[in-house]
Design a protein around this motif. Structure first.
Motif, PDB file in Angstrom:
ATOM      1  N   ILE A  60       0.841  -1.199   0.000  1.00 54.25           N
ATOM      2  CA  ILE A  60       0.000   0.000   0.000  1.00 54.25           C
ATOM      3  C   ILE A  60       0.879   1.252   0.000  1.00 54.25           C
ATOM      4  O   ILE A  60       0.596   2.227  -0.703  1.00 54.25           O
ATOM      5  CB  ILE A  60      -0.970  -0.013   1.195  1.00 54.25           C
ATOM      6  CG1 ILE A  60      -1.947  -1.179   1.046  1.00 54.25           C
ATOM      7  CG2 ILE A  60      -1.714   1.307   1.329  1.00 54.25           C
ATOM      8  CD1 ILE A  60      -2.744  -1.482   2.280  1.00 54.25           C
ATOM      9  N   GLY A  61       1.966   1.223   0.767  1.00 59.09           N
ATOM     10  CA  GLY A  61       2.910   2.337   0.760  1.00 59.09           C
ATOM     11  C   GLY A  61       3.544   2.539  -0.604  1.00 59.09           C
ATOM     12  O   GLY A  61       3.790   3.670  -1.030  1.00 59.09           O
ATOM     13  N   LEU A  62       3.816   1.450  -1.304  1.00 59.47           N
ATOM     14  CA  LEU A  62       4.378   1.539  -2.650  1.00 59.47           C
ATOM     15  C   LEU A  62       3.382   2.189  -3.608  1.00 59.47           C
ATOM     16  O   LEU A  62       3.756   3.029  -4.429  1.00 59.47           O
ATOM     17  CB  LEU A  62       4.768   0.144  -3.137  1.00 59.47           C
ATOM     18  CG  LEU A  62       5.488   0.052  -4.469  1.00 59.47           C
ATOM     19  CD1 LEU A  62       6.830   0.756  -4.372  1.00 59.47           C
ATOM     20  CD2 LEU A  62       5.678  -1.390  -4.860  1.00 59.47           C
ATOM     21  N   LEU A  63       2.119   1.809  -3.502  1.00 60.61           N
ATOM     22  CA  LEU A  63       1.094   2.439  -4.333  1.00 60.61           C
ATOM     23  C   LEU A  63       0.990   3.938  -4.046  1.00 60.61           C
ATOM     24  O   LEU A  63       0.878   4.750  -4.964  1.00 60.61           O
ATOM     25  CB  LEU A  63      -0.261   1.761  -4.111  1.00 60.61           C
ATOM     26  CG  LEU A  63      -0.412   0.362  -4.683  1.00 60.61           C
ATOM     27  CD1 LEU A  63      -1.765  -0.226  -4.307  1.00 60.61           C
ATOM     28  CD2 LEU A  63      -0.245   0.387  -6.187  1.00 60.61           C
ATOM     29  N   LEU A  64       1.044   4.295  -2.763  1.00 57.01           N
ATOM     30  CA  LEU A  64       1.005   5.710  -2.405  1.00 57.01           C
ATOM     31  C   LEU A  64       2.231   6.447  -2.928  1.00 57.01           C
ATOM     32  O   LEU A  64       2.136   7.612  -3.336  1.00 57.01           O
ATOM     33  CB  LEU A  64       0.890   5.871  -0.892  1.00 57.01           C
ATOM     34  CG  LEU A  64      -0.447   5.482  -0.280  1.00 57.01           C
ATOM     35  CD1 LEU A  64      -0.383   5.571   1.236  1.00 57.01           C
ATOM     36  CD2 LEU A  64      -1.550   6.359  -0.823  1.00 57.01           C
ATOM     37  N   LEU A  65       3.389   5.788  -2.939  1.00 54.00           N
ATOM     38  CA  LEU A  65       4.606   6.393  -3.481  1.00 54.00           C
ATOM     39  C   LEU A  65       4.445   6.665  -4.971  1.00 54.00           C
ATOM     40  O   LEU A  65       4.835   7.733  -5.462  1.00 54.00           O
ATOM     41  CB  LEU A  65       5.802   5.483  -3.225  1.00 54.00           C
ATOM     42  CG  LEU A  65       7.161   5.997  -3.668  1.00 54.00           C
ATOM     43  CD1 LEU A  65       7.569   7.184  -2.801  1.00 54.00           C
ATOM     44  CD2 LEU A  65       8.199   4.900  -3.557  1.00 54.00           C
ATOM     45  N   PHE A  66       3.866   5.727  -5.709  1.00 57.39           N
ATOM     46  CA  PHE A  66       3.631   5.934  -7.134  1.00 57.39           C
ATOM     47  C   PHE A  66       2.648   7.079  -7.384  1.00 57.39           C
ATOM     48  O   PHE A  66       2.859   7.912  -8.260  1.00 57.39           O
ATOM     49  CB  PHE A  66       3.102   4.655  -7.799  1.00 57.39           C
ATOM     50  CG  PHE A  66       4.181   3.706  -8.205  1.00 57.39           C
ATOM     51  CD1 PHE A  66       5.195   4.083  -9.059  1.00 57.39           C
ATOM     52  CD2 PHE A  66       4.181   2.418  -7.726  1.00 57.39           C
ATOM     53  CE1 PHE A  66       6.193   3.201  -9.436  1.00 57.39           C
ATOM     54  CE2 PHE A  66       5.166   1.515  -8.093  1.00 57.39           C
ATOM     55  CZ  PHE A  66       6.175   1.915  -8.950  1.00 57.39           C
ATOM     56  N   ILE A  67       1.564   7.115  -6.611  1.00 62.49           N
ATOM     57  CA  ILE A  67       0.573   8.173  -6.782  1.00 62.49           C
ATOM     58  C   ILE A  67       1.176   9.534  -6.458  1.00 62.49           C
ATOM     59  O   ILE A  67       0.995  10.506  -7.201  1.00 62.49           O
ATOM     60  CB  ILE A  67      -0.669   7.883  -5.908  1.00 62.49           C
ATOM     61  CG1 ILE A  67      -1.411   6.667  -6.452  1.00 62.49           C
ATOM     62  CG2 ILE A  67      -1.597   9.094  -5.859  1.00 62.49           C
ATOM     63  CD1 ILE A  67      -2.486   6.137  -5.543  1.00 62.49           C
ATOM     64  N   THR A  68       1.924   9.606  -5.357  1.00 59.31           N
ATOM     65  CA  THR A  68       2.575  10.859  -4.979  1.00 59.31           C
ATOM     66  C   THR A  68       3.600  11.280  -6.023  1.00 59.31           C
ATOM     67  O   THR A  68       3.706  12.470  -6.354  1.00 59.31           O
ATOM     68  CB  THR A  68       3.255  10.711  -3.605  1.00 59.31           C
ATOM     69  OG1 THR A  68       2.301  10.243  -2.660  1.00 59.31           O
ATOM     70  CG2 THR A  68       3.848  12.014  -3.135  1.00 59.31           C
ATOM     71  N   GLY A  69       4.351  10.326  -6.552  1.00 55.49           N
ATOM     72  CA  GLY A  69       5.331  10.637  -7.593  1.00 55.49           C
ATOM     73  C   GLY A  69       4.675  11.165  -8.853  1.00 55.49           C
ATOM     74  O   GLY A  69       5.186  12.094  -9.487  1.00 55.49           O
ATOM     75  N   LYS A  70       3.540  10.587  -9.220  1.00 56.23           N
ATOM     76  CA  LYS A  70       2.840  11.051 -10.424  1.00 56.23           C
ATOM     77  C   LYS A  70       2.296  12.456 -10.230  1.00 56.23           C
ATOM     78  O   LYS A  70       2.432  13.311 -11.109  1.00 56.23           O
ATOM     79  CB  LYS A  70       1.707  10.076 -10.768  1.00 56.23           C
ATOM     80  CG  LYS A  70       1.023  10.390 -12.057  1.00 56.23           C
ATOM     81  CD  LYS A  70       1.990  10.295 -13.217  1.00 56.23           C
ATOM     82  CE  LYS A  70       1.275  10.536 -14.526  1.00 56.23           C
ATOM     83  NZ  LYS A  70       2.196  10.633 -15.632  1.00 56.23           N
ATOM     84  N   PHE A 123      16.530   8.236  -5.280  1.00 60.22           N
ATOM     85  CA  PHE A 123      15.754   8.030  -4.052  1.00 60.22           C
ATOM     86  C   PHE A 123      14.529   7.156  -4.317  1.00 60.22           C
ATOM     87  O   PHE A 123      14.266   6.200  -3.581  1.00 60.22           O
ATOM     88  CB  PHE A 123      15.317   9.376  -3.466  1.00 60.22           C
ATOM     89  CG  PHE A 123      14.352   9.239  -2.336  1.00 60.22           C
ATOM     90  CD1 PHE A 123      14.777   8.831  -1.083  1.00 60.22           C
ATOM     91  CD2 PHE A 123      12.997   9.496  -2.530  1.00 60.22           C
ATOM     92  CE1 PHE A 123      13.880   8.678  -0.042  1.00 60.22           C
ATOM     93  CE2 PHE A 123      12.099   9.354  -1.496  1.00 60.22           C
ATOM     94  CZ  PHE A 123      12.537   8.943  -0.246  1.00 60.22           C
ATOM     95  N   LEU A 124      13.773   7.473  -5.368  1.00 61.32           N
ATOM     96  CA  LEU A 124      12.562   6.696  -5.659  1.00 61.32           C
ATOM     97  C   LEU A 124      12.894   5.266  -6.081  1.00 61.32           C
ATOM     98  O   LEU A 124      12.205   4.317  -5.687  1.00 61.32           O
ATOM     99  CB  LEU A 124      11.740   7.395  -6.738  1.00 61.32           C
ATOM    100  CG  LEU A 124      11.075   8.703  -6.323  1.00 61.32           C
ATOM    101  CD1 LEU A 124      10.371   9.340  -7.511  1.00 61.32           C
ATOM    102  CD2 LEU A 124      10.108   8.481  -5.188  1.00 61.32           C
ATOM    103  N   GLY A 125      13.960   5.088  -6.843  1.00 56.86           N
ATOM    104  CA  GLY A 125      14.363   3.738  -7.231  1.00 56.86           C
ATOM    105  C   GLY A 125      14.787   2.896  -6.044  1.00 56.86           C
ATOM    106  O   GLY A 125      14.433   1.719  -5.932  1.00 56.86           O
TER     107      GLY A 125
END
Length: 107
Positions: free
Chosen positions: A47-57, A76-78
């Motif tokens: 779930i944290g990974l999904l939030l990271l993708f959404i925040t990054g987008k 950092f994101l990688g």
């Protein structure tokens, strides 16, 4: 039990299990297999990974970054993505191994 008290209790158990998974994954997963209602907490890194993708987008749409800063953000994101995926794999491995061992004990 009142609704507010129940929500505070659920938040406490969720936070306690999440911190346990972070610092003592072996022990926390063992306790989670005894109480299967807590199994969704194991998927919190995903779930944290999904939030990271959404925040990054959203961040890529709002902020324009060039040069060295862009490379640092990508690094950092990688790194975050790789570590979260490996952490999730460890948790799933522990969950499966404890589930298989508990079924073997029943037989």
């Amino acid at each position: 039990m009142r609704k507010r008290t129940f929500l505070i209790y659920v938040a406490y158990i969720f936070t306690k299990t999440l911190l346990g998974i972070t610092f003592y994954p072996y022990k926390s997963i063992m306790e989670t297999t005894r109480r299967p209602i807590l199994i969704p907490v194991i998927f919190s890194p995903f779930i944290g990974l999904l939030l990271l993708f959404i925040t990054g987008k959203i961040g890529s749409l709002l902020i324009r970054v060039y040069g060295r800063e862009r490379e640092l953000i990508a690094l950092f994101l990688g790194t975050a993505i790789a570590s979260i995926l490996l952490w999730q794999a460890l948790l799933l491995y522990l969950l499966l191994s404890f589930a298989i061992s508990s079924q073997r004990k029943r037989m």
